[in-house]
Design a protein around this motif. Structure first.
Motif, PDB file in Angstrom:
ATOM      1  N   TYR A 104       2.148  27.200  19.472  1.00  0.00           N
ATOM      2  CA  TYR A 104       2.090  26.873  20.898  1.00  0.00           C
ATOM      3  C   TYR A 104       3.203  27.607  21.623  1.00  0.00           C
ATOM      4  O   TYR A 104       4.261  27.873  21.037  1.00  0.00           O
ATOM      5  CB  TYR A 104       2.185  25.353  21.095  1.00  0.00           C
ATOM      6  CG  TYR A 104       0.870  24.664  20.775  1.00  0.00           C
ATOM      7  CD1 TYR A 104      -0.131  24.562  21.732  1.00  0.00           C
ATOM      8  CD2 TYR A 104       0.619  24.169  19.495  1.00  0.00           C
ATOM      9  CE1 TYR A 104      -1.349  23.960  21.430  1.00  0.00           C
ATOM     10  CE2 TYR A 104      -0.599  23.567  19.186  1.00  0.00           C
ATOM     11  CZ  TYR A 104      -1.581  23.465  20.168  1.00  0.00           C
ATOM     12  OH  TYR A 104      -2.781  22.890  19.869  1.00  0.00           O
ATOM     13  N   GLU A 125       5.410  26.789  23.710  1.00  0.00           N
ATOM     14  CA  GLU A 125       6.723  26.155  23.864  1.00  0.00           C
ATOM     15  C   GLU A 125       7.436  25.917  22.536  1.00  0.00           C
ATOM     16  O   GLU A 125       8.475  25.280  22.493  1.00  0.00           O
ATOM     17  CB  GLU A 125       6.581  24.826  24.626  1.00  0.00           C
ATOM     18  CG  GLU A 125       5.844  23.717  23.882  1.00  0.00           C
ATOM     19  CD  GLU A 125       4.333  23.689  24.126  1.00  0.00           C
ATOM     20  OE1 GLU A 125       3.759  24.755  24.492  1.00  0.00           O
ATOM     21  OE2 GLU A 125       3.735  22.622  23.932  1.00  0.00           O
ATOM     22  N   SER A 126       6.855  26.444  21.445  1.00  0.00           N
ATOM     23  CA  SER A 126       7.433  26.140  20.136  1.00  0.00           C
ATOM     24  C   SER A 126       7.281  27.374  19.252  1.00  0.00           C
ATOM     25  O   SER A 126       6.429  28.215  19.511  1.00  0.00           O
ATOM     26  CB  SER A 126       6.667  24.953  19.537  1.00  0.00           C
ATOM     27  OG  SER A 126       6.512  25.086  18.151  1.00  0.00           O
ATOM     28  N   VAL A 152       1.249  26.562  13.798  1.00  0.00           N
ATOM     29  CA  VAL A 152       0.352  25.448  13.474  1.00  0.00           C
ATOM     30  C   VAL A 152      -0.908  25.960  12.763  1.00  0.00           C
ATOM     31  O   VAL A 152      -1.615  25.192  12.131  1.00  0.00           O
ATOM     32  CB  VAL A 152      -0.013  24.596  14.706  1.00  0.00           C
ATOM     33  CG1 VAL A 152       1.224  23.943  15.286  1.00  0.00           C
ATOM     34  CG2 VAL A 152      -0.726  25.394  15.772  1.00  0.00           C
ATOM     35  N   SER A 171      -6.671  16.633   7.563  1.00  0.00           N
ATOM     36  CA  SER A 171      -5.987  15.416   7.983  1.00  0.00           C
ATOM     37  C   SER A 171      -5.423  15.600   9.389  1.00  0.00           C
ATOM     38  O   SER A 171      -5.418  16.704   9.937  1.00  0.00           O
ATOM     39  CB  SER A 171      -4.878  15.080   6.991  1.00  0.00           C
ATOM     40  OG  SER A 171      -4.014  16.180   6.896  1.00  0.00           O
ATOM     41  N   THR A 172      -4.955  14.507   9.955  1.00  0.00           N
ATOM     42  CA  THR A 172      -4.407  14.571  11.310  1.00  0.00           C
ATOM     43  C   THR A 172      -3.217  15.541  11.356  1.00  0.00           C
ATOM     44  O   THR A 172      -2.411  15.564  10.448  1.00  0.00           O
ATOM     45  CB  THR A 172      -4.032  13.149  11.801  1.00  0.00           C
ATOM     46  OG1 THR A 172      -3.513  13.259  13.110  1.00  0.00           O
ATOM     47  CG2 THR A 172      -3.014  12.463  10.905  1.00  0.00           C
ATOM     48  N   GLY A 173      -3.210  16.378  12.378  1.00  0.00           N
ATOM     49  CA  GLY A 173      -2.144  17.366  12.522  1.00  0.00           C
ATOM     50  C   GLY A 173      -2.348  18.629  11.707  1.00  0.00           C
ATOM     51  O   GLY A 173      -1.503  19.524  11.719  1.00  0.00           O
ATOM     52  N   SER A 174      -3.486  18.764  11.033  1.00  0.00           N
ATOM     53  CA  SER A 174      -3.704  19.950  10.183  1.00  0.00           C
ATOM     54  C   SER A 174      -4.062  21.194  11.005  1.00  0.00           C
ATOM     55  O   SER A 174      -4.063  22.301  10.485  1.00  0.00           O
ATOM     56  CB  SER A 174      -4.782  19.669   9.130  1.00  0.00           C
ATOM     57  OG  SER A 174      -6.012  19.347   9.744  1.00  0.00           O
ATOM     58  N   GLY A 175      -4.420  21.002  12.302  1.00  0.00           N
ATOM     59  CA  GLY A 175      -4.646  22.164  13.161  1.00  0.00           C
ATOM     60  C   GLY A 175      -6.077  22.333  13.643  1.00  0.00           C
ATOM     61  O   GLY A 175      -6.422  23.364  14.226  1.00  0.00           O
ATOM     62  N   LYS A 176      -6.926  21.314  13.465  1.00  0.00           N
ATOM     63  CA  LYS A 176      -8.347  21.427  13.812  1.00  0.00           C
ATOM     64  C   LYS A 176      -8.556  21.691  15.309  1.00  0.00           C
ATOM     65  O   LYS A 176      -9.266  22.623  15.687  1.00  0.00           O
ATOM     66  CB  LYS A 176      -9.088  20.150  13.379  1.00  0.00           C
ATOM     67  CG  LYS A 176      -8.936  19.825  11.900  1.00  0.00           C
ATOM     68  CD  LYS A 176      -9.673  18.566  11.500  1.00  0.00           C
ATOM     69  CE  LYS A 176      -9.217  17.288  12.187  1.00  0.00           C
ATOM     70  NZ  LYS A 176      -7.839  16.851  11.854  1.00  0.00           N
ATOM     71  N   THR A 177      -7.936  20.867  16.145  1.00  0.00           N
ATOM     72  CA  THR A 177      -8.098  21.046  17.591  1.00  0.00           C
ATOM     73  C   THR A 177      -7.470  22.368  18.029  1.00  0.00           C
ATOM     74  O   THR A 177      -8.022  23.085  18.874  1.00  0.00           O
ATOM     75  CB  THR A 177      -7.481  19.851  18.347  1.00  0.00           C
ATOM     76  OG1 THR A 177      -8.176  18.664  17.964  1.00  0.00           O
ATOM     77  CG2 THR A 177      -7.591  20.016  19.858  1.00  0.00           C
ATOM     78  N   SER A 178      -6.349  22.708  17.445  1.00  0.00           N
ATOM     79  CA  SER A 178      -5.686  23.977  17.796  1.00  0.00           C
ATOM     80  C   SER A 178      -6.617  25.152  17.515  1.00  0.00           C
ATOM     81  O   SER A 178      -6.742  26.072  18.330  1.00  0.00           O
ATOM     82  CB  SER A 178      -4.391  24.126  17.003  1.00  0.00           C
ATOM     83  OG  SER A 178      -3.535  23.038  17.241  1.00  0.00           O
ATOM     84  N   GLN A 186     -11.839  16.180  22.224  1.00  0.00           N
ATOM     85  CA  GLN A 186     -11.609  15.004  21.373  1.00  0.00           C
ATOM     86  C   GLN A 186     -11.634  13.718  22.211  1.00  0.00           C
ATOM     87  O   GLN A 186     -12.189  12.719  21.788  1.00  0.00           O
ATOM     88  CB  GLN A 186     -10.253  15.173  20.689  1.00  0.00           C
ATOM     89  CG  GLN A 186     -10.056  14.304  19.475  1.00  0.00           C
ATOM     90  CD  GLN A 186      -8.966  14.851  18.547  1.00  0.00           C
ATOM     91  OE1 GLN A 186      -8.259  15.809  18.878  1.00  0.00           O
ATOM     92  NE2 GLN A 186      -8.838  14.237  17.393  1.00  0.00           N
TER      93      GLN A 186
HETATM   94  P1  GTP Z   1      -6.091  15.221  14.755  1.00  0.00           P
HETATM   95  O1  GTP Z   1      -6.825  15.462  16.040  1.00  0.00           O
HETATM   96  O2  GTP Z   1      -5.067  14.156  14.886  1.00  0.00           O
HETATM   97  O3  GTP Z   1      -6.997  14.976  13.598  1.00  0.00           O
HETATM   98  O4  GTP Z   1      -5.232  16.548  14.400  1.00  0.00           O
HETATM   99  P2  GTP Z   1      -5.648  18.098  14.498  1.00  0.00           P
HETATM  100  O5  GTP Z   1      -6.039  18.570  13.145  1.00  0.00           O
HETATM  101  O6  GTP Z   1      -6.607  18.305  15.606  1.00  0.00           O
HETATM  102  O7  GTP Z   1      -4.249  18.798  14.840  1.00  0.00           O
HETATM  103  P3  GTP Z   1      -3.805  19.612  16.136  1.00  0.00           P
HETATM  104  O8  GTP Z   1      -4.426  20.947  16.124  1.00  0.00           O
HETATM  105  O9  GTP Z   1      -3.945  18.793  17.367  1.00  0.00           O
HETATM  106  O10 GTP Z   1      -2.258  19.766  15.853  1.00  0.00           O
HETATM  107  C1  GTP Z   1      -1.727  20.684  14.906  1.00  0.00           C
HETATM  108  C2  GTP Z   1      -0.235  20.761  15.112  1.00  0.00           C
HETATM  109  O11 GTP Z   1       0.031  21.279  16.419  1.00  0.00           O
HETATM  110  C3  GTP Z   1       0.477  19.415  15.032  1.00  0.00           C
HETATM  111  O12 GTP Z   1       1.698  19.615  14.376  1.00  0.00           O
HETATM  112  C4  GTP Z   1       0.704  19.045  16.488  1.00  0.00           C
HETATM  113  O13 GTP Z   1       1.860  18.277  16.630  1.00  0.00           O
HETATM  114  C5  GTP Z   1       0.868  20.403  17.151  1.00  0.00           C
HETATM  115  N1  GTP Z   1       0.413  20.397  18.544  1.00  0.00           N
HETATM  116  C6  GTP Z   1      -0.784  19.981  19.025  1.00  0.00           C
HETATM  117  N2  GTP Z   1      -0.866  20.163  20.353  1.00  0.00           N
HETATM  118  C7  GTP Z   1       0.317  20.709  20.736  1.00  0.00           C
HETATM  119  C8  GTP Z   1       0.842  21.151  21.995  1.00  0.00           C
HETATM  120  O14 GTP Z   1       0.189  21.073  23.046  1.00  0.00           O
HETATM  121  N3  GTP Z   1       2.100  21.680  21.974  1.00  0.00           N
HETATM  122  C9  GTP Z   1       2.835  21.784  20.827  1.00  0.00           C
HETATM  123  N4  GTP Z   1       4.047  22.327  20.869  1.00  0.00           N
HETATM  124  N5  GTP Z   1       2.372  21.391  19.626  1.00  0.00           N
HETATM  125  C10 GTP Z   1       1.134  20.860  19.579  1.00  0.00           C
END
Ligand code: GTP
Ligand code: MG
Length: 242
Positions: A18, A20-21, A25, A44-51, A91
């Motif tokens: 992202y 800002e970081s 991911v 799993s949650t935070g694995s990067g699916k939405t990203s 989501q």
């Molecule tokens: P769930 O929806 O919870 O199942 O997770 P996910 O697999 O969709 O993960 P997501 O892609 O949302 O996040 C992957 C990583 O990116 C995680 O460590 C988040 O904390 C981080 N992350 C998600 N959105 C943002 C954002 O807008 N900014 C920053 N800096 N980090 C983000």
């Protein structure tokens, strides 16, 4: 051509952090999906699916590598043409204050009433709408009727379907649906012949897909069909058994 014509999607050595970081991911993702195929994304949650999802309609841009649609880097499409061909169901379903018709037709103001209803039928929300006080004219959103999470999800899917996208991206959009309704939905989606990315927690959904991508901490832990993953991925087996 400047528009999406077929809906093939390829990720080539994609990494992402992202803006800002500087924590990556997604790291070095490579895979491809042919037009009309379904890809289920698990992890799993935070694995990067939405990203991962956000990189296709360019809600964010890759940090390294390339995302190709119909063989062309997404950076080379006019962004409105790119987004026009992609139906993204986020989501968290977003409804605004307005009628059901307005909520489904949002972004496609020339949609006819037949097209709205047909999208609602396919999204498995038509029967619910018919039972509302003013059917398709019923107001939803703030100060409108209350809809359940699953009903909001299906309205949000109808909104994507009415645009007849070449690429449909569902971010855990069937989590609140029972198996029977989800089955009907997936069957209806097949008639659209669009390339479909579906983030899901359900193995039953993944089993139906042409490919499964299992993400683990931003990397591809496994890629293949259900049968293949049962034989190659201990993490997948663990998910199946849980
Ligand atoms: P769930 O929806 O919870 O199942 O997770 P996910 O697999 O969709 O993960 P997501 O892609 O949302 O996040 C992957 C990583 O990116 C995680 O460590 C988040 O904390 C981080 N992350 C998600 N959105 C943002 C954002 O807008 N900014 C920053 N800096 N980090 C983000
Ligand atoms: Mg997510």
């Amino acid at each position: 051509s400047l528009t999406i014509s077929k809906g093939a999607v390829e990720f080539k050595n994609v990494s992402f952090h992202y803006p800002e970081s500087d924590v990556p991911v997604l790291r070095d993702l490579s895979f491809s999906v042919q037009p009309g195929e379904t890809l289920a994304i698990l992890g799993s949650t935070g694995s990067g699916k939405t990203s991962l999802f956000q990189l296709v309609p360019r809600l964010y841009d890759v940090t390294e590598g390339e995302v190709l649609v119909d063989g062309k880097n997404v950076m080379n499409y006019p962004i409105e043409k790119l987004r026009k061909g992609i139906g993204v169901v986020p989501q968290e379903a977003v409804l605004f204050t307005g009628s059901i018709t307005e909520n489904i037709g949002w972004g496609k103001e020339d949609a006819t009433s037949d097209e709205i209803i047909s999208a609602a039928v396919d999204a498995q929300i038509h029967e619910t709408v018919e039972k509302l006080p003013n059917q398709y004219d019923t107001r939803v959103g703030q100060r409108g009727v209350n809809l359940s999470g699953g009903q909001k999800q299906r309205l949000s899917i109808a909104r994507a379907l009415v645009r007849k996208p070449k690429i449909l991206m569902l971010d855990d959009s069937t989590s609140a649906l029972d198996l029977k309704t989800e089955g009907k939905l997936l069957k209806a989606l097949r008639t659209y012949s669009c390339t479909t990315f579906i983030i899901t927690q359900k193995i039953s959904t993944a089993m139906e897909a042409d490919h499964i991508l299992l993400l683990d901490d931003g990397t591809v832990e496994a890629w293949g069909t259900h049968e293949e993953l049962l034989n190659t991925s201990p993490l997948y087996v663990k998910i199946v058994q849980s």
